[in-house]
Design a protein around this motif. Structure first.
Motif, mmCIF file in Angstrom:
data_model
loop_
_atom_site.group_PDB
_atom_site.id
_atom_site.type_symbol
_atom_site.label_atom_id
_atom_site.label_comp_id
_atom_site.label_asym_id
_atom_site.label_seq_id
_atom_site.Cartn_x
_atom_site.Cartn_y
_atom_site.Cartn_z
ATOM 1 N N PRO A 11 46.576 34.766 40.557
ATOM 2 C CA PRO A 11 46.864 34.098 39.288
ATOM 3 C C PRO A 11 46.181 32.746 39.094
ATOM 4 O O PRO A 11 46.001 32.300 37.974
ATOM 5 N N LYS A 12 45.789 32.092 40.162
ATOM 6 C CA LYS A 12 45.196 30.763 40.050
ATOM 7 C C LYS A 12 43.720 30.832 40.440
ATOM 8 O O LYS A 12 43.353 31.486 41.403
ATOM 9 N N GLU A 13 42.870 30.124 39.674
ATOM 10 C CA GLU A 13 41.450 30.117 40.007
ATOM 11 C C GLU A 13 41.173 29.179 41.171
ATOM 12 O O GLU A 13 41.930 28.242 41.420
ATOM 13 N N LEU A 14 40.079 29.439 41.883
ATOM 14 C CA LEU A 14 39.641 28.565 42.959
ATOM 15 C C LEU A 14 38.646 27.571 42.389
ATOM 16 O O LEU A 14 37.803 27.932 41.567
ATOM 17 N N ARG A 56 35.845 41.492 44.111
ATOM 18 C CA ARG A 56 37.083 40.920 43.566
ATOM 19 C C ARG A 56 36.833 39.684 42.702
ATOM 20 O O ARG A 56 37.770 39.105 42.155
ATOM 21 N N VAL A 57 35.574 39.240 42.599
ATOM 22 C CA VAL A 57 35.254 38.087 41.770
ATOM 23 C C VAL A 57 35.317 38.515 40.304
ATOM 24 O O VAL A 57 34.614 39.430 39.881
ATOM 25 N N GLY A 58 36.180 37.870 39.546
ATOM 26 C CA GLY A 58 36.318 38.171 38.127
ATOM 27 C C GLY A 58 35.322 37.385 37.287
ATOM 28 O O GLY A 58 34.726 37.905 36.363
ATOM 29 N N TYR A 59 35.126 36.108 37.630
ATOM 30 C CA TYR A 59 34.168 35.270 36.907
ATOM 31 C C TYR A 59 33.824 34.038 37.727
ATOM 32 O O TYR A 59 34.561 33.662 38.646
ATOM 33 N N LEU A 60 32.682 33.441 37.390
ATOM 34 C CA LEU A 60 32.277 32.147 37.920
ATOM 35 C C LEU A 60 32.037 31.224 36.744
ATOM 36 O O LEU A 60 31.409 31.617 35.765
ATOM 37 N N GLU A 61 32.529 30.021 36.839
ATOM 38 C CA GLU A 61 32.220 28.988 35.849
ATOM 39 C C GLU A 61 31.548 27.856 36.613
ATOM 40 O O GLU A 61 32.161 27.229 37.475
#
Length: 77
Positions: A11-14, A56-61
């Motif tokens: 639920p929390k981004e890294l 499992r990586v959903g997105y990178l910002e």
């Protein structure tokens, strides 16, 4: 530079502060995704590592650091 990573089922981004360039981060993810059971590894500024299964990586910002202004602003009317 700061990289925010969205991981599936977490639920929390890294948030990772890294000295790697945006192109290096993007290339590392692309290589990890191309490999069977690839692992995405990102080095942080303190020589630590963040290791995530690439699938499992959903997105990178990726955010480039901006020069920070110091001091107080003055408005003239």
């Amino acid at each position: 530079m700061q990289v925010r990573i969205g991981v599936q089922f977490v639920p929390k981004e890294l948030v990772v502060d890294t000295e790697q360039s945006a192109d290096e981060v993007q290339h590392a993810l692309a290589e990890a995704l191309a490999a069977e059971r690839g692992v995405f590894v990102l080095k942080d500024r303190r020589n630590g590592r963040v290791v995530i299964p690439a699938d499992r990586v959903g997105y990178l910002e990726i955010t480039e650091e901006e020069g920070r202004s110091v001091g107080f602003g003055t408005q003239y009317t």
